[in-house]
Design a protein around this motif. Sequence first.
Motif, PDB file in Angstrom:
ATOM      1  N   PHE A 126       0.882  -1.170   0.000  1.00  0.00           N
ATOM      2  CA  PHE A 126       0.000   0.000   0.000  1.00  0.00           C
ATOM      3  C   PHE A 126       0.913   1.211   0.000  1.00  0.00           C
ATOM      4  O   PHE A 126       1.738   1.383   0.893  1.00  0.00           O
ATOM      5  N   LYS A 127       0.753   2.064  -1.028  1.00  0.00           N
ATOM      6  CA  LYS A 127       1.674   3.182  -1.168  1.00  0.00           C
ATOM      7  C   LYS A 127       0.915   4.468  -1.446  1.00  0.00           C
ATOM      8  O   LYS A 127       0.039   4.510  -2.311  1.00  0.00           O
ATOM      9  N   LEU A 154       3.582   7.341   2.534  1.00  0.00           N
ATOM     10  CA  LEU A 154       3.160   6.150   3.267  1.00  0.00           C
ATOM     11  C   LEU A 154       3.433   4.946   2.379  1.00  0.00           C
ATOM     12  O   LEU A 154       2.996   4.913   1.230  1.00  0.00           O
ATOM     13  N   GLU A 155       4.174   3.990   2.892  1.00  0.00           N
ATOM     14  CA  GLU A 155       4.451   2.761   2.146  1.00  0.00           C
ATOM     15  C   GLU A 155       4.465   1.596   3.132  1.00  0.00           C
ATOM     16  O   GLU A 155       5.313   1.543   4.024  1.00  0.00           O
ATOM     17  N   VAL A 156       3.491   0.681   2.968  1.00  0.00           N
ATOM     18  CA  VAL A 156       3.317  -0.409   3.922  1.00  0.00           C
ATOM     19  C   VAL A 156       3.140  -1.734   3.179  1.00  0.00           C
ATOM     20  O   VAL A 156       2.239  -1.865   2.355  1.00  0.00           O
ATOM     21  N   LEU A 174       1.710  -5.283   2.476  1.00  0.00           N
ATOM     22  CA  LEU A 174       0.455  -5.930   2.868  1.00  0.00           C
ATOM     23  C   LEU A 174       0.538  -7.439   2.773  1.00  0.00           C
ATOM     24  O   LEU A 174      -0.047  -8.151   3.579  1.00  0.00           O
ATOM     25  N   TYR A 191      -6.824  -3.383   9.563  1.00  0.00           N
ATOM     26  CA  TYR A 191      -5.618  -2.562   9.416  1.00  0.00           C
ATOM     27  C   TYR A 191      -5.587  -1.885   8.043  1.00  0.00           C
ATOM     28  O   TYR A 191      -5.200  -0.723   7.934  1.00  0.00           O
ATOM     29  N   ILE A 192      -6.014  -2.584   7.019  1.00  0.00           N
ATOM     30  CA  ILE A 192      -6.063  -1.997   5.675  1.00  0.00           C
ATOM     31  C   ILE A 192      -7.058  -0.838   5.650  1.00  0.00           C
ATOM     32  O   ILE A 192      -6.783   0.220   5.067  1.00  0.00           O
ATOM     33  N   LEU A 210      -5.303   2.035   7.156  1.00  0.00           N
ATOM     34  CA  LEU A 210      -4.349   2.628   6.217  1.00  0.00           C
ATOM     35  C   LEU A 210      -5.047   3.524   5.194  1.00  0.00           C
ATOM     36  O   LEU A 210      -4.547   4.610   4.866  1.00  0.00           O
ATOM     37  N   VAL A 243      -5.856   6.767   6.906  1.00  0.00           N
ATOM     38  CA  VAL A 243      -4.649   7.586   7.064  1.00  0.00           C
ATOM     39  C   VAL A 243      -4.250   8.208   5.722  1.00  0.00           C
ATOM     40  O   VAL A 243      -3.935   9.398   5.647  1.00  0.00           O
ATOM     41  N   ALA A 244      -4.278   7.427   4.645  1.00  0.00           N
ATOM     42  CA  ALA A 244      -3.921   7.933   3.319  1.00  0.00           C
ATOM     43  C   ALA A 244      -4.890   9.030   2.881  1.00  0.00           C
ATOM     44  O   ALA A 244      -4.477  10.035   2.301  1.00  0.00           O
ATOM     45  N   LYS A 249      -3.924  12.167   4.596  1.00  0.00           N
ATOM     46  CA  LYS A 249      -2.740  12.736   3.966  1.00  0.00           C
ATOM     47  C   LYS A 249      -3.101  13.432   2.644  1.00  0.00           C
ATOM     48  O   LYS A 249      -2.552  14.475   2.308  1.00  0.00           O
TER      49      LYS A 249
END
Length: 97
Positions: free
Chosen positions: A13-14, A65-67, A69, A81-82, A85, A88-89, A92
């Motif tokens: 996830f970016k 943000l880079e996570v 998955l 959690y996704i 994310l 949060v994205a 941003k």
Amino acid sequence: MTALKKATGDAVFKFEPFVLHVLCRELQDAQLLHSVAIDSGFRNSGITVGRGGKITMAVRSTHCLEVPLSHKGRLMVSEEYIEFLVHVANQKMEENI
């Protein structure tokens, strides 16, 4: 989630931050814009002078943000959690705007 569960490789996830490139006629113009960008919170901003003398000022945000998955097809995080994310994205993105 359906596509992510079917993935066989790695999934990330970016979120890419805001970037604005400005071509400047004079170095002083780029320096002024750089000062304004830094004072406005765009801490990753910078000036580049190319071989031909082209002066580019880049206004860059730090809102990245880079996570990871999944890894090798194995989901490493929960659906909850996704969803977090994504929230949060989206925040941003609002900050970018």
